[in-house]
Write an enzyme that holds these catalytic residues in place. Structure first.
Site, mmCIF file in Angstrom:
data_model
loop_
_atom_site.group_PDB
_atom_site.id
_atom_site.type_symbol
_atom_site.label_atom_id
_atom_site.label_comp_id
_atom_site.label_asym_id
_atom_site.label_seq_id
_atom_site.Cartn_x
_atom_site.Cartn_y
_atom_site.Cartn_z
ATOM 1 C CG HIS A 9 -2.034 0.903 1.256
ATOM 2 N ND1 HIS A 9 -2.424 1.645 0.189
ATOM 3 C CD2 HIS A 9 -2.878 1.259 2.277
ATOM 4 C CE1 HIS A 9 -3.439 2.425 0.528
ATOM 5 N NE2 HIS A 9 -3.724 2.208 1.804
ATOM 6 C CG HIS B 54 -4.112 0.801 -8.437
ATOM 7 N ND1 HIS B 54 -5.444 0.761 -8.122
ATOM 8 C CD2 HIS B 54 -3.527 1.617 -7.530
ATOM 9 C CE1 HIS B 54 -5.657 1.526 -7.077
ATOM 10 N NE2 HIS B 54 -4.517 2.063 -6.689
ATOM 11 C CG ASP C 179 3.130 4.581 -4.118
ATOM 12 O OD1 ASP C 179 3.105 5.761 -3.745
ATOM 13 O OD2 ASP C 179 2.427 3.693 -3.627
HETATM 14 N N1 CMC Z 1 4.931 -6.851 -10.510
HETATM 15 C C1 CMC Z 1 4.810 -8.061 -11.111
HETATM 16 N N2 CMC Z 1 3.666 -8.729 -11.242
HETATM 17 C C2 CMC Z 1 2.572 -8.153 -10.749
HETATM 18 C C3 CMC Z 1 2.601 -6.892 -10.120
HETATM 19 C C4 CMC Z 1 3.832 -6.240 -10.015
HETATM 20 N N3 CMC Z 1 3.928 -5.037 -9.445
HETATM 21 N N4 CMC Z 1 1.362 -6.567 -9.726
HETATM 22 C C5 CMC Z 1 0.566 -7.582 -10.091
HETATM 23 N N5 CMC Z 1 1.313 -8.544 -10.707
HETATM 24 C C6 CMC Z 1 0.811 -9.781 -11.311
HETATM 25 C C7 CMC Z 1 0.478 -10.827 -10.249
HETATM 26 O O1 CMC Z 1 1.607 -11.630 -9.978
HETATM 27 C C8 CMC Z 1 -0.631 -11.569 -10.904
HETATM 28 O O2 CMC Z 1 -0.091 -12.400 -11.893
HETATM 29 P P1 CMC Z 1 -0.732 -13.856 -12.170
HETATM 30 O O3 CMC Z 1 -2.099 -13.583 -12.713
HETATM 31 O O4 CMC Z 1 0.197 -14.513 -13.131
HETATM 32 O O5 CMC Z 1 -0.770 -14.545 -10.825
HETATM 33 C C9 CMC Z 1 -1.420 -10.486 -11.635
HETATM 34 O O6 CMC Z 1 -0.437 -9.472 -11.942
HETATM 35 C C10 CMC Z 1 -2.556 -9.875 -10.812
HETATM 36 O O7 CMC Z 1 -1.988 -9.364 -9.608
HETATM 37 P P2 CMC Z 1 -2.703 -9.365 -8.216
HETATM 38 O O8 CMC Z 1 -1.648 -9.434 -7.143
HETATM 39 O O9 CMC Z 1 -3.795 -10.389 -8.189
HETATM 40 O O10 CMC Z 1 -3.370 -7.925 -8.216
HETATM 41 P P3 CMC Z 1 -3.982 -7.174 -6.976
HETATM 42 O O11 CMC Z 1 -5.067 -6.323 -7.493
HETATM 43 O O12 CMC Z 1 -4.319 -8.119 -5.870
HETATM 44 O O13 CMC Z 1 -2.743 -6.299 -6.452
HETATM 45 C C11 CMC Z 1 -1.256 -4.518 -6.126
HETATM 46 C C12 CMC Z 1 -2.615 -4.944 -6.683
HETATM 47 C C13 CMC Z 1 -1.130 -3.000 -6.182
HETATM 48 C C14 CMC Z 1 -1.144 -4.963 -4.638
HETATM 49 C C15 CMC Z 1 -0.145 -5.212 -6.968
HETATM 50 O O14 CMC Z 1 -0.244 -4.796 -8.309
HETATM 51 C C16 CMC Z 1 1.260 -4.934 -6.411
HETATM 52 O O15 CMC Z 1 1.704 -5.652 -5.517
HETATM 53 N N6 CMC Z 1 1.953 -3.882 -6.944
HETATM 54 C C17 CMC Z 1 3.256 -3.529 -6.412
HETATM 55 C C18 CMC Z 1 3.084 -2.729 -5.130
HETATM 56 C C19 CMC Z 1 2.616 -1.330 -5.419
HETATM 57 O O16 CMC Z 1 3.147 -0.627 -6.273
HETATM 58 N N7 CMC Z 1 1.646 -0.871 -4.612
HETATM 59 C C20 CMC Z 1 1.143 0.498 -4.684
HETATM 60 C C21 CMC Z 1 -0.294 0.552 -5.097
HETATM 61 S S1 CMC Z 1 -0.787 2.232 -5.545
HETATM 62 C C22 CMC Z 1 -0.716 3.105 -4.065
HETATM 63 C C23 CMC Z 1 -1.797 2.720 -3.139
HETATM 64 O O17 CMC Z 1 -2.968 3.042 -3.439
HETATM 65 O O18 CMC Z 1 -1.482 2.162 -2.099
#
Ligand code: CMC
Length: 437
Positions: free
Chosen positions: A275, A314, A370
């Protein structure tokens, strides 16, 4: 459930339960079905009804809200109906905070009064300073912020009376006003420098910079371009509907606790690397990559599942994060004053490669807010540990707007999700002395 079971004409969902052969008409309101209506679907009267299993609330609405609108597919973000790019260009943080809290833009008198109230609540009780000084020399500033915001509830016990609108307003003003003071003191603590008291002649962001960086000079005067960039960053971070920390504030607030405790819960949630902690993680990642040449190896690691490209992806934005575009412009403005951050080259190249790579394209992963904010913060001389504090300060107005909405919402109940129990049942307890012989 098959799409053809959705009855568009009469706004109901017809569900056939194949376990019993019974059909149910479930009302659809605002594009949602009510969880309790699904609970009426049962195999027998004395059985529990059907429940939704939705870890992470991926497809569950937890409240009605009139504060922030997001359309993740088209990259739209609006506060109280106003597009984020217009607010970032033409407004300032305190006006945006007023908008979020009150629901509409202030008149001149309303703004002046709001600014006066916030400005004159920036000081904290001297005992707060005392206990902040008691933290270890290397305490993470987010931990210090979390603890000191929670502690404020002990200084304002009347804040527990959340049914009094006037008292609620006073706590909202206090929290928005004192967050920069606490955040700046957490920063000074890590540096072993004396805490600087607020300068009430300065605006919100300029005063914050003064409390952070003032040394022996009579008055701290920050470069106007940096003050403006910080205002823009504050506006971009002010609210983001039902994200993890806002959900934490609402969830804890639903127990009717005071707002300091609820906001402290939000700070805890924001601390996490998925987050608000992501911008700190981005910087660490860019440093670890170290050079443009090392990017392909890093990307391979991401695709193999050994790494995560921090600052990308995201839960809601699946096209682009509108905040990321505005922040890129703010980064240029800051670098004009501070000189270019050497990590920018790696970030730009990483972004270019990732945006063309099938892995990221297929998963709709784009830079989020971010990805660049950390580079700006570093250029402004903040250590990575401060980045999330810089997120928490402006997000306080959003958390409080959401908390006020929650308190007034007659449909809200104490947050209490269901579970699917997977453990043992009905075991006979054997006392320790018998088990251990
Ligand atoms: N790098 C590599 N792969 C990713 C990433 C990433 N940053 N984000 C998602 N994926 C992949 C994930 O491995 C999954 O792949 P597969 O379908 O093969 O298993 C797919 O994309 C879907 O990801 P998810 O984890 O199910 O997506 P989510 O909606 O649960 O997670 C997130 C969203 C923001 C937690 C995630 O994209 C992430 O961890 N990003 C990096 C951390 C980040 O930058 N966070 C800041 C968010 S914006 C500020 C805020 O509002 O807090």
């Amino acid at each position: 459930m098959a799409d053809d079971s959705v009855s568009a004409g009469n706004s109901t969902l017809t569900v056939r339960d194949n376990r019993t052969g019974k059909e149910y008409d479930v009302p659809i309101t605002d594009g949602t079905v009510h969880g309790s209506d699904l609970g009426k679907i049962k195999t027998a009267e004395d059985e529990p009804g059907l429940r939704l299993y939705d870890p992470g609330f991926v497809n569950t609405a937890s409240c009605r809200s009139a504060i922030t609108f997001i359309d993740g597919d088209t990259g739209i973000l609006e506060y109280r109906g106003y597009p984020i790019d217009q607010l970032a260009e033409k407004s300032n943080y305190l006006e945006v905070a007023y908008l979020l809290i009150h629901g509409e833009l202030p008149s001149k008198e309303e703004y002046d009064s709001w600014e006066h109230q916030i400005t004159f609540h920036t000081f904290v009780h001297e005992n707060v300073k005392g206990f902040m000084q008691g933290f270890r020399y290397d305490a993470h500033p987010m931990g210090m912020l979390l603890a000191s915001v929670g502690a404020l509830s002990t200084f304002y016990p009347e804040s527990r009376n959340i049914s009094d609108a006037h008292l609620r307003h006073i706590q909202v003003v206090r929290l928005i006003a004192k967050m920069p003071t606490l955040g700046a003191w957490a920063f000074r603590h890590a540096q072993g420098k004396p805490y600087i008291y607020p300068d009430n002649d300065l605006g919100y962001a300029a005063n914050f910079l003064s409390m952070l960086f003032k040394m022996s000079e009579q008055k701290f005067e920050a470069d106007e371009r940096l003050v403006r960039a910080l205002e823009v960053l504050f506006i971009l971070h002010a609210d983001h509907e039902q994200n993890c920390s806002t959900n934490a504030v609402r969830s804890v607030g639903s127990s009717q606790v005071d707002p300091y405790s609820a906001v402290a819960a939000g700070i805890g949630a924001l601390f996490g690397p998925l987050h608000g902690g992501a911008n700190e993680a981005v910087l660490k990642m860019l440093r670890r990559i170290g050079s443009v040449d090392a990017i392909p190896d890093f990307i391979s690691g991401v695709k193999d599942g050994n790494e995560r490209l921090m600052g990308f992806g995201h839960r809601v934005y699946k096209n682009y994060d509108p905040r990321a575009q505005i922040i890129k412009k703010a980064a240029d403005d800051v670098f004009e004053v501070t000189g270019v951050n050497p990590l920018l080259k790696i970030a730009l190249e990483l972004e270019k490669i990732a945006l063309e790579d099938e892995y990221f394209v297929k998963r709709k992963l784009y830079p989020n807010v971010d990805f660049y904010s950390g580079l700006i913060y570093e250029a402004l001389s903040f250590p990575p540990e401060m980045f999330t504090v810089l997120f928490a300060i402006p997000r306080t107005s959003g958390w409080l707007a959401q908390w006020l909405e929650l308190v007034d919402d007659k449909e809200q109940k104490i947050a209490r999700p269901q579970q699917i129990y997977t453990g043992e049942r009905g075991l006979d307890f054997v006392s320790a002395s018998e088990r251990w012989g």
